[in-house]
Design a protein around this motif. Structure first.
Motif, PDB file in Angstrom:
ATOM      1  N   LYS A  62       0.825  -1.211   0.000  1.00 22.08           N
ATOM      2  CA  LYS A  62       0.000   0.000   0.000  1.00 22.08           C
ATOM      3  C   LYS A  62       0.860   1.263   0.000  1.00 22.08           C
ATOM      4  O   LYS A  62       0.396   2.328  -0.374  1.00 22.08           O
ATOM      5  CB  LYS A  62      -0.963  -0.010   1.191  1.00 22.08           C
ATOM      6  N   HIS A 205      -0.877  -5.237  13.646  1.00 19.73           N
ATOM      7  CA  HIS A 205      -0.217  -4.037  13.092  1.00 19.73           C
ATOM      8  C   HIS A 205      -0.772  -2.859  13.873  1.00 19.73           C
ATOM      9  O   HIS A 205      -1.972  -2.608  13.849  1.00 19.73           O
ATOM     10  CB  HIS A 205      -0.536  -3.923  11.595  1.00 19.73           C
ATOM     11  N   SER A 208       1.170   3.362  11.929  1.00 20.96           N
ATOM     12  CA  SER A 208       2.214   3.754  10.990  1.00 20.96           C
ATOM     13  C   SER A 208       2.909   5.026  11.469  1.00 20.96           C
ATOM     14  O   SER A 208       2.363   5.756  12.304  1.00 20.96           O
ATOM     15  CB  SER A 208       1.543   3.997   9.625  1.00 20.96           C
ATOM     16  N   GLY A 246       5.048  -0.309  10.296  1.00 18.38           N
ATOM     17  CA  GLY A 246       4.785   0.888  11.089  1.00 18.38           C
ATOM     18  C   GLY A 246       5.964   1.756  11.441  1.00 18.38           C
ATOM     19  O   GLY A 246       5.794   2.805  12.066  1.00 18.38           O
ATOM     20  N   GLU A 287       6.403  -6.382   8.443  1.00 20.53           N
ATOM     21  CA  GLU A 287       5.720  -5.944   7.222  1.00 20.53           C
ATOM     22  C   GLU A 287       5.932  -4.465   6.928  1.00 20.53           C
ATOM     23  O   GLU A 287       4.971  -3.689   6.934  1.00 20.53           O
ATOM     24  CB  GLU A 287       4.221  -6.161   7.454  1.00 20.53           C
ATOM     25  N   GLY A 289       6.417  -0.892   5.085  1.00 17.42           N
ATOM     26  CA  GLY A 289       6.058  -0.248   3.819  1.00 17.42           C
ATOM     27  C   GLY A 289       6.843   1.047   3.671  1.00 17.42           C
ATOM     28  O   GLY A 289       7.803   1.158   2.909  1.00 17.42           O
ATOM     29  N   ARG A 290       6.476   2.018   4.522  1.00 19.62           N
ATOM     30  CA  ARG A 290       7.067   3.356   4.453  1.00 19.62           C
ATOM     31  C   ARG A 290       8.591   3.328   4.542  1.00 19.62           C
ATOM     32  O   ARG A 290       9.275   4.026   3.797  1.00 19.62           O
ATOM     33  CB  ARG A 290       6.514   4.193   5.608  1.00 19.62           C
ATOM     34  N   ARG A 327      -0.875  13.839   1.867  1.00 20.03           N
ATOM     35  CA  ARG A 327      -0.487  13.568   3.251  1.00 20.03           C
ATOM     36  C   ARG A 327      -0.466  14.823   4.128  1.00 20.03           C
ATOM     37  O   ARG A 327      -0.712  14.749   5.326  1.00 20.03           O
ATOM     38  CB  ARG A 327       0.883  12.867   3.319  1.00 20.03           C
ATOM     39  N   TYR A 331      -2.823  14.498   7.209  1.00 17.86           N
ATOM     40  CA  TYR A 331      -2.165  14.227   8.506  1.00 17.86           C
ATOM     41  C   TYR A 331      -1.279  15.369   8.988  1.00 17.86           C
ATOM     42  O   TYR A 331      -0.444  15.164   9.864  1.00 17.86           O
ATOM     43  CB  TYR A 331      -1.269  12.969   8.415  1.00 17.86           C
ATOM     44  N   TYR A 387       3.131   6.370   0.309  1.00 18.11           N
ATOM     45  CA  TYR A 387       1.779   6.910   0.461  1.00 18.11           C
ATOM     46  C   TYR A 387       1.589   8.239  -0.268  1.00 18.11           C
ATOM     47  O   TYR A 387       0.933   9.144   0.236  1.00 18.11           O
ATOM     48  CB  TYR A 387       1.405   7.034   1.952  1.00 18.11           C
ATOM     49  N   MET A 391      -1.699   7.103  -2.953  1.00 21.81           N
ATOM     50  CA  MET A 391      -2.885   7.806  -2.463  1.00 21.81           C
ATOM     51  C   MET A 391      -3.280   8.952  -3.397  1.00 21.81           C
ATOM     52  O   MET A 391      -4.145   9.760  -3.053  1.00 21.81           O
ATOM     53  CB  MET A 391      -2.614   8.363  -1.058  1.00 21.81           C
TER      54      MET A 391
END
Ligand code: LLP
Length: 430
Positions: A62, A205, A208, A246, A287, A289-290, A327, A331, A387, A391
């Protein structure tokens, strides 16, 4: 990304050995540029610090997914976490091995479950009781000869230190089954007696952009409290515990920097204490991602209008914004930036970098020191690999940007820029 530090002046931004201004000229703007070596290096760091014994590293798609990214993840030997039929389709199109895929999501449709079972993905992470029943029906309808491996997603009851929109491990979360709940007890009991499924263990999880290692430690402790609970209740020990992703990446100098190595050491050491106590060795999975793609990405924008307001704020308008990077609006994310061909110039002016959509909230960076800006400059926003494209939207009917992968001075287009005709491709006249 590194400044060129030769005798030539002024200093110019390089990404994967490519000149950023040339990338912008060749491919247009906005342009998301990935440094391939940084992505691969991050994959390798996770593998080196976590993947001992039977442990696994799964990349959370993602954060950024496309065919080329799936290929890199496969080449680096990571597993892949997908969260929708679309991500699964992308992975399968890329030839990513289905048995190395974890299929996530808190509301998988029957079609998505059928797709995953048909493709024989390695593991389905079941989020809730409704999905569990649906999966059983799908597996029975398919008449699968092999049982389907599942993990049950649990909420560990951890309020991770991060933005509330990206917290996922609290008991009030929309994700997963609360550890210790009767609902989870029932599902574990059912799954252990269900011949069409193999309950491998649990997935947790907690959120993040988390830089506080104690949140991760709490989650591991909670997960093992769950393990003890089910050992007492059903005399069962899981084969796998997936600890999610995360890890935060530093976006600005103010952000704390925790390395993948530090996270992995903490997860493994915390888990090991419990494993020694219980005398068992489940497979552990992480796991990220970022922290794989975030620092590898830079977005290049071209500066257009520069405008000073009567109260003295100076806006630098760029040709992208919240449509390619929502983002900041979502956020209040903070970024840094530089002018791609004048890295060495003193930053004596203060600008607010504004996006081009019709929203006053479409600001990429507030009140930021830069050299004197000129219309036509290429502005490089750092750490935009996670992201952002994943996104991105077509708000204001802006075509989504192109994406290039740069390595050793060569840049390859891995996602073409959307065209105006793409924008009306799905429209039908009335
Ligand atoms: N595993 C699961 C089940 C997840 O839901 C996520 C992220 C990850 C792993 C990877 O987490 P990471 O290592 O990337 O933090 N759009 C937000 C972030 C949403 C994260 C969603 N889940 C943002 O831009 O900050």
């Amino acid at each position: 990304m590194e400044p060129q530090n030769k005798n030539s002046r002024p200093q110019r931004l390089k990404i994967g050995g490519c000149d950023a201004v040339e990338l912008a000229e060749t491919h247009g703007t906005p342009l998301i540029c990935y440094d391939e070596d940084v992505i691969r290096d991050n994959c390798r760091r996770y593998i080196a610090s976590f993947a001992r014994n039977d442990n696994r590293v799964a990349y959370a798609g993602k954060a950024f997914l496309c065919l080329a990214m799936c290929q890199i993840v496969a080449e680096e030997g990571l597993y892949l976490d997908v969260v929708s039929g679309g991500e699964l389709y992308t992975a399968l199109q890329a030839g990513f091995p289905a048995e190395k895929i974890y299929f996530h999501g808190n509301n998988k449709s029957l079609d998505e479950l059928t797709m995953a079972v048909t493709a024989k993905v390695g593991c389905i992470v079941v989020d809730n009781a409704h999905e569990y029943q649906n999966l059983k029906e799908v597996v029975k309808a398919k008449g699968s000869v092999r049982p389907v491996s599942i993990l049950l997603r649990v909420a560990a009851g951890v309020d991770a230190a991060t933005h509330p929109y990206v917290m996922t491990g609290h008991f009030d979360s929309k994700f997963g089954l609360s550890l210790g709940s009767q609902e989870l007890n029932n599902l574990v009991a059912d799954a252990l007696n269900e011949p069409s499924l193999t309950l491998m263990g649990f997935h947790s999880h907690i959120g993040s952009q988390i830089a506080d290692l104690s949140s991760f430690a709490q989650a591991v402790d909670a997960l093992f409290a769950g393990v003890r609970h089910y050992l007492a209740l059903y005399k069962w020990l899981p084969l796998e515990l997936n600890m999610g992703g995360g890890l935060a990446v530093p976006y600005t100098d103010q952000d704390e920097h925790v390395s993948p190595e530090e996270l992995c050491a903490l997860l493994l050491n915390t888990a090991q204490r419990h494993m020694d106590d219980l005398n068992f060795t489940p497979r552990l999975t992480v796991e990220p991602g970022r922290s794989i793609v975030g620092p590898a990405g830079t977005t290049l924008y071209r500066v257009g209008a520069i405008k000073r307001t009567p109260n003295g704020r100076c806006f630098v308008n760029v040709d992208g914004g919240m449509a390619d990077n929502p983002r900041v609006a979502l956020y209040q994310a903070k970024y840094t930036c530089s002018v791609a061909d004048r890295l060495d110039q003193p930053r004596s002016f203060v600008y607010t970098v504004a996006g081009k959509t019709c929203e006053s909230g479409d600001i990429l960076i507030w009140d930021y020191p830069l050299p004197e800006m000129r219309s036509g400059d290429i502005l490089a926003v750092n750490t935009t690999g996670a992201y952002t494209y994943s996104m991105a939207s077509n708000y204001n009917r802006l075509p989504r940007p192109a994406v290039v992968l740069a390595k050793e001075g060569e840049a390859k287009l891995i996602i073409a820029r959307e065209t105006y005709s793409d924008l009306t491709r799905l429209d039908r006249p009335k």
